[in-house]
Design a protein around this motif. Structure first.
Motif: not given
Length: 374
Positions: A174-178, A307-323, A340-347
């Motif tokens: 979450l720290g890296f994501l934010l 579950v939080q960890l799994a989703v946060a890790a997947l979003l962290l991996l997907a964020l660089p190519p998507a961004s 914003v899209l990543s945080l919306g999915l996580l939320l």
């Protein structure tokens, strides 16, 4: 000691220093391994090549930042201990004090023209404050600091390993994501473009830190409600936290859109403008991140981290190519939109998991507890 494991001041002291000693060894060895491996890392792939003239500075800053974080990470335990022992005023002061120290150091280094220290100002500030809070805590308990031998520390720490690892990894993800907005922007658009955005991001992060401190004291309240199987109290606390967090985050986002350009000029001495669309996306980022923090507090109290960890890790991996794709089309707005899209999915996932945990509590409480007929 006669009351069993975990009871008594002496036992708490032993477990605390055992956890610190194990974490310190791991972090410091990891830092040394990273430093040894640094010449082998493909830095141009990691940092990007948008600003070749600043590449050497960015590489040095990245290495120094990782080493600073590895050195200071074990002392974060002191801030958590303050919260665990209900020293809420002292614990709540940690984040604002670190933010203020970071800002003071950044302004001083900016005016002095010291580029590398400027990059490291936030890491140095947080380390100093965490170090101070660590020794303040052990002094308040009357404990004498000691570095526990591994053979003595590991048996005490091992039962805590699974939960500690889950919480630590979740916090890192979450720290890296934010905090990855500036880094990912620099890789695609260059350090100059990222630097202008970074000043605004730090202002909004300051607001996010303040909102996080508001929900931190709810953790022991959630634990109390869970221990009593009090579903009504739990729902009331959760709804209040979400309503207050959303309202304050919306106010902070609106105030940021109006005041942040003036604050940026006051902090940096320069007029750095962001378009209204970028400010709106930053406001959305703040709102979603604040709600993520509020739900995280509840789910962590329920010990629901996987579950939080799994989703946060997947979003962290997907964020660089998507961004990168979105930035190619819309520049810095694309980076903010991806966040914003990543945080919306996580939320969304965290909200679903919250409903699951509330349902489990209702099932455990039984019909009489939830108001149904026997």
């Amino acid at each position: 000691m006669a009351n069993g494991r975990g009871n008594g001041e002496e036992e708490r002291q032993r477990v605390f220093f055992a956890a610190f000693s194990v974490c310190a060894r791991f972090c410091w060895i990891a830092g040394a391994v990273f430093l040894a491996a640094a010449p082998l890392i493909p830095w141009r792939s990691v940092l990007g090549q948008a600003d070749p003239g600043l590449f050497l500075l960015a590489r040095r800053g990245f290495i120094a930042a990782v080493l600073l974080q590895a050195a200071g990470m074990p002392f974060v335990l002191g801030a958590y201990a303050l919260r665990a022992f209900r020293r809420n005023v002292a614990a709540a002061a940690v984040s604002p004090l670190a933010t203020a120290t970071s800002l003071c150091l950044a302004v001083a280094f900016l005016r002095a023209g010291w580029r590398l220290p400027l990059l490291l100002a936030p890491f140095a500030a947080w380390n100093l404050v965490f170090l101070a809070s660590f020794f303040m805590f052990i002094r308040s308990r009357g404990w004498r600091w000691r570095f526990v031998p591994l053979g003595e520390a590991w048996p005490l720490f091992r039962p805590l390993l699974a939960d500690s690892l889950s919480f630590s990894l979740l916090g890192l993800c979450l720290g890296f994501l934010l905090s990855s907005v500036t880094f990912l922007t620099s890789r695609r658009l260059g350090y100059v473009s990222a630097g202008g955005l970074d000043v605004y991001v730090k202002i909004y992060l300051t607001a996010l830190t303040g909102l996080n401190e508001l929900v931190q004291p709810l953790w022991p309240e959630y634990l109390r409600c869970l221990a009593a199987d009090d579903r009504a109290c739990l729902r009331r606390r959760l709804r209040s936290s979400l309503a207050v967090t959303a309202g304050l985050a919306a106010l902070a986002a609106g105030a940021g859109a109006l005041a942040s350009p003036l604050l940026v000029r006051a902090i940096s001495g320069r007029a750095i403008a962001l378009p209204p669309g970028a400010l709106a996306l930053l406001g959305g980022w703040l709102l979603l991140a604040a709600l993520v923090q509020a739900l995280q507090m509840f789910l962590n109290a329920c010990n629901s981290t996987r579950v939080q960890l799994a989703v946060a890790a997947l979003l962290l991996l997907a964020l660089p190519p998507a961004s990168a794709r979105l930035m190619a089309a819309w520049g810095r707005n694309g980076m903010l939109g991806a966040m914003v899209l990543s945080l919306g999915l996580l939320l969304g996932v965290m909200a679903w998991r919250t409903r699951v945990e509330l349902g489990r509590l209702a099932a455990r409480a039984g019909p009489a507890r939830v108001g149904a007929l026997p």
